[in-house]
Scaffold this active site. Structure first.
Site, PDB file in Angstrom:
ATOM      1  CB  CYS A 158      -1.183  -0.060   1.102  1.00  0.00           C
ATOM      2  SG  CYS A 158      -2.388   1.244   1.127  1.00  0.00           S
ATOM      3  CG  HIS A 163      -4.764  -2.793   2.084  1.00  0.00           C
ATOM      4  ND1 HIS A 163      -4.030  -2.350   3.154  1.00  0.00           N
ATOM      5  CD2 HIS A 163      -5.459  -1.403   1.720  1.00  0.00           C
ATOM      6  CE1 HIS A 163      -3.889  -0.971   3.182  1.00  0.00           C
ATOM      7  NE2 HIS A 163      -4.787  -0.659   2.519  1.00  0.00           N
ATOM      8  CD  GLU A 175      -2.868  -6.007   4.511  1.00  0.00           C
ATOM      9  OE1 GLU A 175      -3.269  -5.066   4.409  1.00  0.00           O
ATOM     10  OE2 GLU A 175      -2.024  -6.754   3.632  1.00  0.00           O
TER      11      GLU A 175
END
Length: 208
Positions: free
Chosen positions: A81, A189, A191
């Site tokens: 990011c 992102h 995750e």
């Protein structure tokens, strides 16, 4: 077991990234200690917020040259990011700011419109990865894999050959996954991107 250090400079989505790495069998060290970073087999630079604030924190912690030293020695280095944007030479966010300059290029704001279509900024939501080339960093990812993104700025590398994948916002294509040797970056992102995002971290760990 390879030693992975997540750089803690106060602006990262550290908990979620740590959990995603643990799913892949890696328990990272979260630290801003230079000695920990200098002994790492892999360095992950997260980031949420403004480019200038992030660089100021890295300068305050005296980590800029440490990170550059490790990257230049060939240690695998992943920016996520805002961490991706920090890899670049400069950013136009709220003025002009110098980055780590590990990948030559500029961080630019999304235009207000593209081909007469208004672009709402920031972009928040799911997008689809367009693979531009095959690479170990993309292993197991299908074209049109889903990625969750939150950002107002995008990277513009001087050498487009480092772009592994792009996303498109109302037809405006921009890089979302890059690699320059041992330097890796992802704008989204992982995750927060489900199984495909977990694969991105798995692939990077396998490259270590």
């Amino acid at each position: 077991m390879k030693k992975v250090v997540i750089v803690d400079y106060g602006l990262g989505n550290i908990f979620s990234i740590t959990q995603a790495l643990k799913v892949n069998g890696c328990t990272p060290i979260v630290s801003s200690d230079k000695n920990e970073i200098l002994s790492a087999d892999g360095i992950l630079l997260p980031g949420v917020g403004a480019f200038g604030d992030a660089m100021a924190k890295l300068v305050e912690l005296n980590l800029v040259e440490t990170l550059r030293e490790q990257a230049n020695k060939g240690v695998p280095f992943l920016g996520v990011c805002l961490g991706l944007q920090l890899l670049f030479t400069t950013s136009e966010e709220f003025g002009s700011h110098k980055g780590l300059d590990l990948i030559p290029g500029t961080v630019r704001r999304f235009p207000n419109s593209y081909k007469d279509i208004s672009l709402n900024v920031p972009f928040i939501g799911w997008n689809f990865l367009e693979k531009k080339k095959e690479d170990a960093f993309l292993e197991g990812l299908e074209n049109k894999s889903k990625m969750f993104l939150v950002h107002s700025f995008y990277v513009e590398p001087k050498d487009a050959s480092c772009v592994l994948g792009t996303c498109s916002y109302q037809g405006f294509a921009y890089p979302t996954m890059v690699r320059k040797g041992n330097i890796f970056g992802v704008q989204g992102h992982p995750e927060k991107s489900g199984p495909d995002g977990i694969k991105i971290y798995k692939n990077w760990l396998n490259i270590l």
